[in-house]
Design an enzyme around this catalytic site. Structure first.
Site, short mmCIF file in Angstrom:
data_model
loop_
_atom_site.label_atom_id
_atom_site.label_comp_id
_atom_site.label_asym_id
_atom_site.label_seq_id
_atom_site.Cartn_x
_atom_site.Cartn_y
_atom_site.Cartn_z
CB ALA A 139 39.71 1.58 65.05
N GLY A 168 42.32 -1.27 68.72
CA GLY A 168 41.81 -2.45 68.03
C GLY A 168 42.90 -3.42 67.62
CD GLU A 189 39.65 -3.60 71.57
OE1 GLU A 189 38.71 -3.64 72.39
OE2 GLU A 189 39.66 -2.84 70.58
CD GLU A 195 40.86 1.53 72.75
OE1 GLU A 195 40.85 0.61 71.92
OE2 GLU A 195 41.65 1.55 73.72
#
Length: 259
Positions: A66, A112, A115, A135
């Site tokens: 991200a 992300g 994900e 993360e």
């Protein structure tokens, strides 16, 4: 469809989505997530689309995470809303789509990005791909379904190890633990995804949708068996079922119309 951060092309009933922020390693910022939400919704409501391939621009990254700068000063409430909105409009929307989504992972799939790949129904990785959820190195945890989907795919022990060490794994290891379906040469990546979707395109669209819904229900609903039973029953009401049975009896190839 014209986007600033995506390239979208519909060809031979397959929607190709390329996240086009190569200089930023295709990181997911707010604008990119909004465009993904729009194109995923478009795929769901467009009958012509029989399947979707998502990949990243260039040869280095699928999506390398991200855009951290965008949320570096968020409050807890803002962080929760960021995750909830992304989950609903993009990641869950992909997983719950009636159309099969294939992630063609052409390099780094981190945070992300991993994900996003895990929200897709099938994952194919190029040999140079590296996958991980880093993360915790930022004092965060995955917020777009990473803790849930990774556990579903690889099991609790491996998921906890990957998440709390933040270590990346290779494409070969990802295939070994069931995180990706196939590992291929980067030059063969889109071709392999097309090969799978071209096989799916020969099947009854409503039955494909019912199968996806039933499999996802095994994870996300209290009684996935009940969903399967109901979807099985609905198939008997379709013209495709009648065509499939007739073609079988007549020893010919079925022609499905998605009705």
């Amino acid at each position: 469809m014209a986007y600033q951060n995506l390239i979208s092309e519909l060809k031979d009933n397959i929607l190709y989505i390329t996240i086009n922020r190569e200089k930023a390693l295709n990181a997911l910022n707010k604008d990119t997530l909004a465009e993904l939400a729009d194109v995923v919704a478009f795929a769901g409501k467009t009958e012509e689309i029989r399947g979707v391939i998502i990949t990243g621009a260039g040869e280095k990254a699928f999506v390398a995470g991200a855009d951290i700068k965008e949320f570096s000063d968020y409050t807890g409430k803002q962080g929760e809303e960021l995750a909830r909105s992304g989950q609903d409009l993009v990641f869950n929307a992909i997983e719950n789509s009636k159309k099969p989504f294939i992630a063609a992972v052409n390099g780094f799939a981190l945070g992300g990005g991993l994900e996003l790949a895990m929200a897709c129904h099938i994952r194919i990785a190029s040999e140079n791909a590296k996958l991980g959820l880093p993360e915790v190195t930022l004092g965060l945890i995955p917020g777009y379904g990473g803790t849930q989907r990774l556990t579903q795919l690889v099991g609790k022990g491996k998921a906890i190890e990957m998440i709390i060490t933040a270590n990346m794994i290779t494409a070969v290891e990802a295939e070994k633990i069931g995180l990706v379906n196939y590992v291929v040469l980067q030059t063969d990546l889109i071709g392999k995804a097309e090969e799978i979707l071209n096989a799916i395109k020969q099947r009854a669209p409503l039955a494909v949708a019912a199968a996806i819904k039933s499999v996802i229900a095994s994870i996300n609903e209290t009684d996935g068996y009940d969903t399967e039973i109901k979807e099985f029953g609905k198939c008997f009401e379709t013209s495709d079922f009648k065509e499939g049975v007739t073609a079988f009896v007549e020893k010919r190839k079925a022609v499905f119309l998605g009705k």
